[in-house]
Design a protein around this motif. Structure first.
Motif, PDB file in Angstrom:
ATOM      1  N   PRO A  15       0.816  -1.215   0.000  1.00  0.00           N
ATOM      2  CA  PRO A  15       0.000   0.000   0.000  1.00  0.00           C
ATOM      3  C   PRO A  15       0.853   1.270   0.000  1.00  0.00           C
ATOM      4  O   PRO A  15       1.921   1.310   0.624  1.00  0.00           O
ATOM      5  N   GLU A  54      -8.222  -0.400  -3.587  1.00  0.00           N
ATOM      6  CA  GLU A  54      -9.161   0.016  -2.545  1.00  0.00           C
ATOM      7  C   GLU A  54      -8.445   0.980  -1.607  1.00  0.00           C
ATOM      8  O   GLU A  54      -7.251   0.826  -1.343  1.00  0.00           O
ATOM      9  N   LEU A  56      -7.577   2.616   1.872  1.00  0.00           N
ATOM     10  CA  LEU A  56      -7.463   2.193   3.267  1.00  0.00           C
ATOM     11  C   LEU A  56      -7.753   3.398   4.162  1.00  0.00           C
ATOM     12  O   LEU A  56      -7.775   4.535   3.681  1.00  0.00           O
ATOM     13  N   ASN A  59      -3.893   7.492   7.441  1.00  0.00           N
ATOM     14  CA  ASN A  59      -2.858   7.263   8.454  1.00  0.00           C
ATOM     15  C   ASN A  59      -2.792   8.466   9.401  1.00  0.00           C
ATOM     16  O   ASN A  59      -3.560   9.423   9.258  1.00  0.00           O
ATOM     17  N   ARG A  64      -4.244   9.008   2.805  1.00  0.00           N
ATOM     18  CA  ARG A  64      -5.013   7.783   2.584  1.00  0.00           C
ATOM     19  C   ARG A  64      -4.205   6.858   1.663  1.00  0.00           C
ATOM     20  O   ARG A  64      -4.042   7.137   0.483  1.00  0.00           O
ATOM     21  N   TYR A  66      -3.548   3.407  -0.560  1.00  0.00           N
ATOM     22  CA  TYR A  66      -4.345   2.532  -1.422  1.00  0.00           C
ATOM     23  C   TYR A  66      -3.618   1.210  -1.550  1.00  0.00           C
ATOM     24  O   TYR A  66      -2.388   1.161  -1.502  1.00  0.00           O
ATOM     25  N   ARG A  67      -4.404   0.152  -1.725  1.00  0.00           N
ATOM     26  CA  ARG A  67      -3.783  -1.146  -1.987  1.00  0.00           C
ATOM     27  C   ARG A  67      -4.463  -1.752  -3.207  1.00  0.00           C
ATOM     28  O   ARG A  67      -5.632  -1.510  -3.494  1.00  0.00           O
TER      29      ARG A  67
END
Length: 190
Positions: A15, A54, A56, A59, A64, A66-67
């Motif tokens: 990610p 998607e 995540l 943090n 934000r 993404y993975r």
């Protein structure tokens, strides 16, 4: 190269948020293809819409990550297995410019070719200097590709110039032979 597929490939290693993806993309391409961060996030939004990544939770820094999804992995694997097609080439601004220079009154096509050749040689010299500074293989391969493309452009410009000059000589020879035939015919008339 598709930015979409480039981002998916980068997400294969884990990610990342947008700024990390931009930095990774520029690092992998030897900083020869800088990305606008807005372009990265727009692409991520489309990838998420298409189910290829998607988002995540944010943090601690408010970013934000993404993975990649399984569908995204399939997509990037297919991209790596598929050869890059040359049938749907992007528009070549230089070819269009030279074509239009040939039919536009008052444009010296030879000067256009010479200016472009000079600019391309300078660019190739810059790429060569950049190549000497590159240590990592991905960046080195990208810079090599740019050098080869510049070399090909210079050869093509040489070809264009020779073809233009040859056509001009052929055309002026035909014009002179037509003029001399008309003069000879006129001289034979009593």
């Amino acid at each position: 190269m598709s930015i979409r597929h480039g981002l998916l490939a980068l997400l294969e290693s884990g990610p990342r948020h947008g700024y990390q993806l931009r930095a990774g993309f520029e690092e992998a391409t030897g900083a020869t293809w800088p990305l606008n961060i807005g372009q990265v996030y727009t692409t991520l939004t489309r990838l998420e819409r298409d189910g290829l990544v998607e988002a995540l939770p944010e943090n601690d820094g408010g970013q934000r990550p993404y993975r990649i999804t399984e569908r995204g992995r399939d997509e990037v694997a297919l991209w790596f297995r598929t050869a890059v097609g040359r049938s749907e080439r992007p528009r070549d601004e230089l070819a269009i410019k030279l074509s239009l220079a040939l039919v536009t009154p008052g444009v010296n096509v030879t000067e256009v070719v010479q200016r472009q050749r000079t600019a391309t040689v300078r660019t190739m010299q810059e790429y060569t200097r950049l190549k000497r500074a590159e240590a990592d293989l991905p960046s080195l391969l990208v810079v090599d590709a740019l050098i080869f493309q510049a070399e090909a452009e210079i050869r093509w410009l040489d070809h264009c110039e020779a073809t233009i000059l040859r056509r001009r000589r052929t055309t002026s020879s035909k014009d002179r032979s037509t003029d001399s035939s008309a003069t000879t015919a006129e001289g034979l008339v009593p």
